[in-house]
Design a protein around this motif. Structure first.
Motif, PDB file in Angstrom:
ATOM      1  N   ARG A  51       3.797   3.439  -4.785  1.00 36.53           N
ATOM      2  CA  ARG A  51       3.090   2.170  -5.013  1.00 36.53           C
ATOM      3  C   ARG A  51       1.689   2.215  -4.436  1.00 36.53           C
ATOM      4  NH1 ARG A  51       4.858  -2.381  -6.676  1.00 36.53           N
ATOM      5  NH2 ARG A  51       3.443  -3.618  -5.451  1.00 36.53           N
ATOM      6  N   GLU A  52       1.601   2.686  -3.190  1.00 36.10           N
ATOM      7  CA  GLU A  52       0.287   2.744  -2.557  1.00 36.10           C
ATOM      8  C   GLU A  52      -0.642   3.671  -3.330  1.00 36.10           C
ATOM      9  OE1 GLU A  52       0.384   3.532   1.589  1.00 36.10           O
ATOM     10  OE2 GLU A  52       1.525   1.727   2.061  1.00 36.10           O
ATOM     11  N   GLY A  55      -1.878   2.045  -6.477  1.00 33.44           N
ATOM     12  CA  GLY A  55      -2.892   1.043  -6.157  1.00 33.44           C
ATOM     13  C   GLY A  55      -4.246   1.675  -5.902  1.00 33.44           C
ATOM     14  N   ARG A  56      -4.262   2.740  -5.118  1.00 31.81           N
ATOM     15  CA  ARG A  56      -5.538   3.384  -4.810  1.00 31.81           C
ATOM     16  C   ARG A  56      -6.149   4.012  -6.046  1.00 31.81           C
ATOM     17  NH1 ARG A  56      -4.377   6.304   1.020  1.00 31.81           N
ATOM     18  NH2 ARG A  56      -2.977   4.685   1.804  1.00 31.81           N
ATOM     19  N   ALA A  59      -7.765   1.445  -8.014  1.00 34.51           N
ATOM     20  CA  ALA A  59      -9.064   1.094  -7.455  1.00 34.51           C
ATOM     21  C   ALA A  59     -10.099   2.148  -7.826  1.00 34.51           C
ATOM     22  CB  ALA A  59      -8.967   0.947  -5.939  1.00 34.51           C
ATOM     23  N   GLU A  60      -9.646   3.372  -7.946  1.00 30.30           N
ATOM     24  CA  GLU A  60     -10.549   4.453  -8.341  1.00 30.30           C
ATOM     25  C   GLU A  60     -10.850   4.405  -9.823  1.00 30.30           C
ATOM     26  OE1 GLU A  60      -9.512   8.542  -7.443  1.00 30.30           O
ATOM     27  OE2 GLU A  60      -9.008   7.938  -5.423  1.00 30.30           O
ATOM     28  N   LEU A  65      -3.492  -0.979 -13.847  1.00 29.98           N
ATOM     29  CA  LEU A  65      -2.383  -1.588 -13.139  1.00 29.98           C
ATOM     30  C   LEU A  65      -2.295  -3.071 -13.508  1.00 29.98           C
ATOM     31  CD1 LEU A  65      -0.253  -0.802 -11.204  1.00 29.98           C
ATOM     32  CD2 LEU A  65      -1.805  -1.189  -9.305  1.00 29.98           C
ATOM     33  N   PRO A  67      -0.198  -6.592 -13.191  1.00 27.42           N
ATOM     34  CA  PRO A  67       0.822  -7.221 -12.345  1.00 27.42           C
ATOM     35  C   PRO A  67       2.141  -7.433 -13.083  1.00 27.42           C
ATOM     36  CG  PRO A  67      -1.272  -8.331 -12.058  1.00 27.42           C
ATOM     37  CD  PRO A  67      -1.460  -7.316 -13.149  1.00 27.42           C
ATOM     38  N   HIS A  68       3.210  -7.036 -12.461  1.00 28.78           N
ATOM     39  CA  HIS A  68       4.563  -7.235 -12.989  1.00 28.78           C
ATOM     40  C   HIS A  68       4.854  -6.431 -14.236  1.00 28.78           C
ATOM     41  CE1 HIS A  68       5.488 -10.435 -10.209  1.00 28.78           C
ATOM     42  NE2 HIS A  68       4.317 -10.962 -10.458  1.00 28.78           N
TER      43      HIS A  68
END
Lengths: 220, 220
Positions: A51-52, A55-56, A59-60, A65, A67-68
């Motif tokens: 997950r982390e 997420g990163r 962002a890159e 991504l 939601p849900h």
DNA sequence: AACAGGAATTTTGCATGCAACCAGCGCGCG
DNA sequence: CGCGCGCTGGTTGCATGCAAAATTCCTGTT
């Protein structure tokens, strides 16, 4: 489930690295779904670091991504591909010029080696190793960026240039364009050796224009 | 404990947003420690979304994340600050030129409004609202970026320009430089209204050179 | 009193559990 | 026959618990 190689960094970091590599290598095709559990099983970690990592990477900009609704490998429109060259035009010639002033002999030698190896990848044809060519090309340009030593320009470039795009485009080179491209690399090394910033910048401009022409042609 | 406003986005997203805002506003000072539990308590969420937010902000470059040692608000060296102007020089004039072709009348009106409000923030002095000025300035430049409509250039810029830097620099403007800066904004609106790309680009170059001079002077 | 060594405390990293949510499908109603 | 509604399988989002790492503080020695 003990980790085999006991490196010294977190699993999240390693997961980011692994996923980035998988995406850049094209092993995870653009648009494909990235289920958390599936990746967790594949990389042998729990869902949390996955997950982390997702997420990163989102962002890159490598991953999309919602939601849900999960993560997918980000896709790139033709317009975005075209815009990419704007950024390269705006940054890489400048970086090449900077590099001409600051580059070390060791680095120019390395560049020369990379250029030779690219030539050895051979002309367009059956036995051609595009994967290898793309990798060498990435290292070549990366080295010039490093030599330019402008973190801001570098991050600006990295923020916009998504290597999968570059990789893809190698498939589209015809024989003449590819020959030109490889010649540019050689000439760039010469310009850097001569410490001639204007020369280096000019060749870089030509190099990018050539690549852009290839891309626009096949984008129809 | 049910959340009061039941908006429709994840808590991680909201946490990213909140932290970004806190950092950009200078409420979380550069270099300060970002403890997970502390932030979790402050924002009234569990540690998990905080962790995810910190990871994403680290990928964005706003936060520095060291394994096993926590997160800090990223600090910026003088060299990085200088390099930032390289990126702005390389991208914003081009974006201004693009904007001159594509911008809508509504957008130019909005720019004019922002410019007026900046003028109304008054000259350097006691009653001056630098916070407001910085916010307006950000929106002004952001609008031009939007109008330029080159996602690649935009992300390249966003990847390198860290607004806290810009905010900080406003404190360093002397009266003359600030007046010039505000005049540039006005003239930029005029150039965009005239759809004169060269004019717009030229003014943007001057605008950035002026800002750069201010920064270099006080960096000494 | 200064310092090295080591336990105690704090903080991070990760796994797991559960609730909320989305997608797909069958059923009843219009 | 078409459309809406509830249900179910599967997935994501988040809180919590625990182990490992790091920091702090204490203690014993010189």
């Amino acid at each position: 489930m003990p980790t085999l190689h006991t490196m010294k960094s977190t699993q999240s970091d390693r997961t980011v690295e692994t996923l980035r590599e998988l995406i850049l290598r094209g092993e995870l095709v653009a648009g494909s779904r990235l289920g958390e559990s599936e990746l967790a099983a594949r990389l042998d970690v729990s869902r949390t670091p996955v997950r982390e990592a997702l997420g990163r990477l989102a962002a890159e900009g490598l991953v999309e991504l919602v939601p849900h609704r999960g993560a997918r490998v980000r896709t790139w429109s033709a317009a975005e591909l075209a815009g990419l060259f704007d950024v390269r035009q705006a940054t890489e010639p400048r970086l090449a010029a900077l590099a001409a002033d600051r580059i070390t002999p060791a680095a120019t030698d390395e560049l020369a080696r990379l250029s030779s190896r690219m030539l050895r990848c051979g002309p367009t044809g059956p036995g051609q190793d595009l994967e290898e060519l793309a990798a060498l090309n990435r290292r070549f340009h990366g080295l010039i960026v490093t030599a330019g030593d402008s973190p801001a320009l570098a991050t600006a470039l990295a923020g916009a240039v998504r290597p999968p795009v570059v990789l893809r485009n190698f498939h589209r080179y015809d024989d003449d364009s590819l020959r030109r491209s490889l010649a540019h690399h050689e000439e760039l090394v010469a310009a850097l050796r001569a410490r001639d910033s204007d020369w280096a910048a000019a060749i870089m401009v030509a190099h990018l224009r050539n690549a852009r022409a290839v891309m626009l042609r096949s984008a129809s």
